[in-house]
Design an enzyme around this catalytic site. Structure first.
Site, PDB file in Angstrom:
ATOM      1  CD  GLU A  29      -2.883   1.080   0.195  1.00  0.00           C
ATOM      2  OE1 GLU A  29      -3.745   0.205   0.178  1.00  0.00           O
ATOM      3  OE2 GLU A  29      -2.789   1.949  -0.696  1.00  0.00           O
TER       4      GLU A  29
ATOM      5  CE  LYS B 153       5.196   7.323  -5.976  1.00  0.00           C
ATOM      6  NZ  LYS B 153       5.314   8.759  -5.739  1.00  0.00           N
TER       7      LYS B 153
HETATM    8  N1  HSE Z   1       9.360  11.413  -4.305  1.00  0.00           N
HETATM    9  C1  HSE Z   1       8.017  10.975  -4.233  1.00  0.00           C
HETATM   10  C2  HSE Z   1       7.119  12.131  -4.668  1.00  0.00           C
HETATM   11  C3  HSE Z   1       7.593  10.601  -2.844  1.00  0.00           C
HETATM   12  O1  HSE Z   1       7.603  13.245  -4.819  1.00  0.00           O
HETATM   13  O2  HSE Z   1       5.943  11.894  -4.843  1.00  0.00           O
HETATM   14  C4  HSE Z   1       7.546   9.169  -2.529  1.00  0.00           C
HETATM   15  O3  HSE Z   1       6.868   8.386  -3.452  1.00  0.00           O
END
Ligand code: HSE
Length: 430
Positions: free
Chosen positions: A127, A203
């Protein structure tokens, strides 16, 4: 008792420990579970942290966590591919369930990890790997289980969103905004992962895996970052009724996935347009629910720690009921493959920097016409004798591959300065 071991006592590790300590009673009252921290490993135990733990829980040696018989759930929070991959595999081989926030690892090695997890009937909770504190993995896996998901649109990288927001609100340059983001500490250790789009692509590949049951290679996601967006583009966007956002998009079209991460022009009325600063948001369109919007803080110690804890509690609950039911992502063969990004159609914003003299506009529009690209409007501002001025064109729906070729040809013209910028205009789904 369910024992938890953590490898990586940094930002997210500290947030996780804090929530387990301060929220332990609440979790126990809510679930009846007795979850205990058994061991925590980190290479640097001297660093100052905003949480205190008994020193006997701490170790420099990750194998003291992996090999500990009282650790039922191993939490990997060191990031990166190696040695995180090795630690996770070792833990699974010993029958431990694993929680990780490691999006890069899942994007690169997810299939291998899930195969091993299936063999050993161990669960992997992730998650925290997508959008920090927003429970979007659970939303797709549980809340939307009765839906076929057709489309996902997300603002998945807080750093890029922060930079674009600051550029617009403070009228500062990309470099100035990036420096601020680094100072605040939410950028990745290597901020090119943020601004060049790879963090969002990692992601997105995890969301695609959950929503479309397809394991795609992050390299198959057409990825462009925000580095080339200038303040003038942000101002033009605003004038035209849009806002520039680094958008992660996945669509299922005729059994093929279109997947892209790129800066786009979103209408100001689009719900994702109002997502500002480090906030993340994911817009998911299910065939039964219609659009769902998830919004929240996508990084940081406690928001991400909250996601880690939710996986721990979820696993502990099912361990209590009986460990027969490890949940591992499933993959179907319904998706045929990835759509070639060049074949897709959209209206575009194109910005050139060209000399302000007779014939320039007609030469540019002539090249666009030769690629069958029709212009819907043109803006040219300012007049600089002998200097370069921005020329902005909006096109009707055009094939992306043709637009890119036309842009490359225009960029070779002697009166065009530097590489031009093109952005898709995303009109739908609001
Ligand atoms: N570096 C990522 C961002 C944070 O700026 O969204 C962690 O996933």
């Amino acid at each position: 008792m369910i024992g938890v071991g953590i490898i990586g006592f940094g930002t997210v590790g500290s947030g996780t420990v804090k929530i387990l300590q301060e929220g332990g009673t609440l979790i126990r009252k809510r679930t009846g579970l007795d979850i205990r921290l058994v061991k925590i490993a980190d290479i640097d135990l001297t660093r100052k942290r905003d949480v205190d733990v008994d020193s006997h829980l701490l170790t420099n040696d990750p194998f003291e966590v992996i090999g500990n018989l009282d650790v039922h759930i191993l939490v990997e929070l060191i990031g990166g591919i190696e040695p995180a991959y090795q630690y996770i595999c070792e833990a699974i081989k010993r029958g431990k369930w694993v929680v990780t926030a490691n999006k890069a690892l899942l994007a690169e090695k997810g299939m291998e990890i899930f195969r091993l997890a299936r063999e050993k009937n161990c669960e992997i909770g992730f998650e925290a790997s997508v959008c920090g504190g927003i429970p979007v993995i659970k939303a797709i896996r549980d809340g939307l289980i009765g839906n076929r998901i057709n489309r996902i649109l997300g603002i998945l990288n807080g750093t890029s969103n922060y930079i674009l927001t600051r550029m617009e609100e403070e009228e500062i340059s990309f470099d100035e905004a990036l420096e601020e983001a680094k100072r605040y500490g939410f950028a990745e250790r290597d901020p090119s992962l943020d601004v060049d789009g790879l963090d969002a692509a990692h992601k997105l590949s995890i969301l695609i895996m959950m929503a479309f049951h397809y394991g795609l290679n992050t390299r198959d996601i057409m990825t462009r970052g925000i580095r080339r967006v200038e303040l003038m583009d942000i101002k033009f966007a605003r004038e035209l009724g849009y806002r520039i956002k680094l958008l992660a998009l996945a669509k299922l079209i005729d059994s093929e996935i279109e997947a892209r991460v790129e800066p786009v022009m979103l209408p100001l009325s689009h719900p994702l347009s109002s997502v500002k600063g480090v906030y993340n948001a994911v817009f998911i369109i299910g065939d039964r629910t219609g659009p769902n919007l998830y919004y929240g803080i996508g990084a940081g110690s406690e928001p991400t720690g909250s996601a880690v804890v939710s996986d721990i509690v979820d696993m502990a609950m099912r361990m209590k009921i009986g460990k027969g039911n490890a949940r591992i992502p499933v993959f179907f063969d319904e998706v045929r493959g990835i759509k070639n990004a060049d074949e897709s159609f959209a209206p575009f914003y194109v910005r050139f920097l060209a000399e302000d003299r007779p014939g320039v506009l007609s030469k540019i529009s002539g090249i666009l016409a030769s690629y069958n690209i029709s212009i819907s409007s043109v803006i040219q501002k300012g007049r600089r004798e002998g200097g370069f001025v921005p020329i902005v064109m909006l096109t009707h729906e055009a094939k992306e591959g043709s637009l890119r070729k036309a842009k490359d040809e225009i960029d070779r013209l002697p009166f065009v300065k530097e590489e031009s910028l093109y952005l898709r205009i995303e009109e739908g789904d609001s």
